[in-house]
Design an enzyme around this catalytic site. Structure first.
Site, short mmCIF file in Angstrom:
data_model
loop_
_atom_site.label_atom_id
_atom_site.label_comp_id
_atom_site.label_asym_id
_atom_site.label_seq_id
_atom_site.Cartn_x
_atom_site.Cartn_y
_atom_site.Cartn_z
N TYR A 1 -3.94 -0.20 9.84
CA TYR A 1 -3.76 -0.57 8.43
C TYR A 1 -2.32 -0.35 8.00
CZ TYR A 1 -4.63 -0.66 3.37
OH TYR A 1 -4.60 -0.95 2.03
N SER B 1 0.85 -1.19 0.00
CA SER B 1 0.00 0.00 0.00
C SER B 1 0.88 1.24 0.00
CB SER B 1 -0.89 -0.02 1.25
OG SER B 1 -1.49 1.23 1.50
#
Length: 253
Positions: free
Chosen positions: A158, A145
């Site tokens: 996250y 990510s």
């Protein structure tokens, strides 16, 4: 020189894609099937998976399961291998983002995030690797990510999980690449998926993100096709332990 297009041909390969019911996981499953692979899509939503199975036809199979359920891992591996045999390729696209700010992170939110985003890719890969070792060939593709290296508001759990994916990918390469198994990760920028719906629901925010890229736009789902095929095919046989950012240059600025 032989036809270089053959480097991307996945005919005869079997792939498992988690998070295949929607978003980039679904797109990855479609791309692999188009390149000749037989694809097993795994997700929790049976109805969405049924739609994918219909699209893929005889090249596709689906398994309804929660990949974060470690107690059910053995059964999951059996189900994944049932239709076409043990996978040569596994793509870990399943993920969750609770978007809890640091002061409000809950133990349940933290544990659910790490279990799905970080633990599941490792333990499922670990279970599938023996069959890859026996063939002397395998491809593992994790999903990193922007938050693998950048901190975003409301992304502490996250971000921790995706930073972990970066190191997990390198460690997988160190452990398994001597056996012909490459391990790499794709780091998507902002793509319109369920996971990023909150971002795209805010046009100003989406525009700011687009302006942050070098290309000047956010991602389209088809932008993932080439990188996925590269990392899952012979084309990337000497590439392992890497995080390929597919972000339009977001992290370059």
């Amino acid at each position: 020189m032989d036809d270089p297009r053959a480097l991307f041909d996945l005919t005869g390969r079997v792939a498992c894609v988690t998070g295949a019911s929607s978003g980039l996981g679904r797109r990855a499953a479609q791309a692999l099937a188009a390149a000749g692979a037989r694809v097993v899509g795994v997700a929790r939503r049976a109805e969405a998976l049924a739609g994918l199975k219909a699209e893929l036809g005889d090249k596709g199979a689906t398994v309804t399961a929660d990949v974060a359920d470690r107690a059910g891992l053995g059964r999951l591996v059996e189900q994944i291998s049932l239709a076409f045999g043990a996978p040569d390729i596994v793509i870990h696209a399943a993920g969750i983002n609770t978007r809890e700010v640091a002061d409000e992170v809950t133990p349940d939110g933290w544990d659910a995030t790490l279990a799905l985003n970080l633990s599941a890719p490792f333990f499922l890969s670990q279970a599938l690797v023996p069959a890859m070792k026996a063939k002397g060939w395998g491809r593992i593709v994790n999903f990193a990510s922007l938050q693998t290296t950048r901190a975003f508001p409301g992304g502490i759990a996250y971000g921790a999980s995706k930073a972990g994916i970066g190191q997990l990918t390198r460690a997988m390469a160190e452990a398994w690449s001597p056996h012909g198994i490459t391990a790499n990760a794709i780091g998507p920028g902002f793509f319109p998926t369920e996971l990023t719906q909150a971002v795209f629901d805010d046009p100003d925010r989406a525009a700011r993100n687009a302006a942050q890229t070098c290309i000047g736009r956010n991602g389209w789902v088809e932008d993932i096709d080439g990188p996925i095929l590269f990392l899952c095919s012979e084309a990337s046989s000497y590439v392992t332990g890497q995080v390929l950012m597919v972000d339009g240059g977001f992290t370059a600025k």
